[in-house]
Write a protein that holds these residues in place. Structure first.
Motif, mmCIF file in Angstrom:
data_model
loop_
_atom_site.group_PDB
_atom_site.id
_atom_site.type_symbol
_atom_site.label_atom_id
_atom_site.label_comp_id
_atom_site.label_asym_id
_atom_site.label_seq_id
_atom_site.Cartn_x
_atom_site.Cartn_y
_atom_site.Cartn_z
ATOM 1 N N TRP A 131 0.881 -1.321 -0.094
ATOM 2 C CA TRP A 131 0.089 -0.006 -0.001
ATOM 3 C C TRP A 131 0.601 1.343 0.020
ATOM 4 C CZ3 TRP A 131 -5.485 0.128 1.614
ATOM 5 C CH2 TRP A 131 -6.241 -0.968 1.553
ATOM 6 N N ARG A 190 -1.177 8.260 1.368
ATOM 7 C CA ARG A 190 -1.938 9.384 0.580
ATOM 8 C C ARG A 190 -2.049 10.516 1.533
ATOM 9 N NH1 ARG A 190 -7.039 10.809 -0.797
ATOM 10 N NH2 ARG A 190 -7.353 11.380 -2.915
ATOM 11 N N GLU A 197 0.727 11.298 -3.207
ATOM 12 C CA GLU A 197 0.835 9.785 -2.546
ATOM 13 C C GLU A 197 2.401 9.414 -2.426
ATOM 14 O OE1 GLU A 197 -0.812 6.980 -5.237
ATOM 15 O OE2 GLU A 197 -2.607 7.152 -4.663
ATOM 16 N N ALA A 245 -5.374 4.385 2.205
ATOM 17 C CA ALA A 245 -6.729 4.376 1.864
ATOM 18 C C ALA A 245 -7.618 3.660 3.046
ATOM 19 C CB ALA A 245 -6.842 3.846 0.534
ATOM 20 N N CYS A 266 -12.916 11.275 3.486
ATOM 21 C CA CYS A 266 -12.037 11.182 2.082
ATOM 22 C C CYS A 266 -12.913 10.167 1.237
ATOM 23 C CB CYS A 266 -10.775 11.080 2.195
ATOM 24 S SG CYS A 266 -10.285 9.467 3.102
ATOM 25 N N VAL A 267 -13.692 9.411 1.887
ATOM 26 C CA VAL A 267 -14.445 8.237 0.881
ATOM 27 C C VAL A 267 -15.742 8.605 0.171
ATOM 28 C CG1 VAL A 267 -15.484 5.965 1.089
ATOM 29 C CG2 VAL A 267 -13.305 6.677 2.574
#
Length: 300
Positions: free
Chosen positions: A196, A199, A206, A259, A299-300
């Motif tokens: 991963w 971010r 990123e 994320a 942020c989703v």
């Protein structure tokens, strides 16, 4: 044909077509027509019947003696199954990641045990994706998207992933001011976080994680090592919330996170979901709706 067998037995028990018609609330002509159809399928006459009386033939008597106990047993099994489907009792087998099942979801297990004394929970806590179709579990909790269309799924919430370290470690090694500075620290990683990226929510920038000093398939060990001052752990918030609250761990680079990952309850598609599974789904949903650690990130 099973319905016609039941009608035959009910007619014999009632003593006549008219009496059976009243009991079953069905026209006598309909009963007679279905009885004749059954006789044609069997190739024999079951009843001698007239306007006033009805008698079993020899074949009808033999058939009645065989069918009646079988139908009674079937009815008993059907009622027993209905009870099992609608009562919260028996064995409930659940799969869960260790990091969720052994920490955040403890109140859910406690609630189920307290509310349903006839229920026995069997929890398999590990990070493996076990097969729900083998019959080894009734329901599984999984983190990440679930593409298997054979499974029903319910979104429970989201898990954030943070960078954490102990105050003692930071006092000795210094606090990184940017993701690039993590290369100068002992990074403690668990699967699947080695693949991963960090971010920044403010602008979407990123950053790659540097190579880890520790990589393990258990999420608890990196947190424990971070508490012991061994390095910077990449850790689910659900697993380190208590340590952040009591100060034994501190969050680093708070503007940078991985994320967020969705948390699902999944279970095999079936016509009837047992009451014990429905009860657990309700308990999980109620808990997740009130738990800030599972709240949907902005942020989703």
């Amino acid at each position: 044909m099973l319905d016609d067998l039941q009608l035959f037995v009910r007619i014999v028990d009632a003593g006549s077509l008219n009496a059976a018609s009243r009991v079953l609330e069905m026209p006598a002509a309909t009963l007679s027509r279905r009885l004749q159809a059954l006789e044609r399928r069997l190739g024999c006459r079951l009843l001698h019947r007239s306007a006033r009386r009805m008698e079993l033939t020899a074949e009808g008597g033999q058939y009645y003696e065989h069918c009646r106990p079988l139908l009674a047993a079937l009815q008993q099994q059907t009622e027993s199954l209905g009870t099992a489907l609608n009562q919260v009792k028996g064995v409930l087998r659940v799969l869960s990641p260790l990091s969720l099942g052994n920490d955040l979801l403890v109140p859910v297990w406690r609630r189920m045990l307290q509310r349903y004394p006839e229920l026995r929970l069997e929890l398999r806590l590990n990070n493996a994706i076990d097969d729900l179709f083998s019959g080894m579990a009734d329901l599984a909790l999984r983190v990440g998207e679930q593409p298997d269309s054979r499974l029903n799924q319910r979104l429970l919430g989201w898990v954030r992933t943070l960078l954490v370290a102990s105050p003692a470690y930071l006092a000795e090694r210094g606090e990184p001011g940017a993701p690039e500075a993590l290369a100068n620290h002992a990074l403690l990683l668990a699967e699947p976080f080695e693949r991963w990226r960090l971010r920044r929510a403010a602008d979407g920038a990123e950053s790659e994680l540097p190579p880890a000093s520790l990589q393990v398939n258990d999420m608890l060990l990196p947190r424990r090592l971070a508490e012991a001052g061994a390095g910077v752990a990449v850790c689910p918030h659900s697993l380190c919330h208590a340590q952040l609250r009591d100060g034994s761990l501190r969050q680093l680079l708070p503007e940078w996170e991985m994320a967020p990952r969705p948390v699902y309850a999944v279970w095999p598609q079936r016509r009837h979901v047992p009451a014990r599974v429905r009860a657990l789904l309700d308990a999980l949903t109620e808990f997740a709706e009130a738990e800030p650690l599972l709240a949907r990130p902005a942020c989703v």
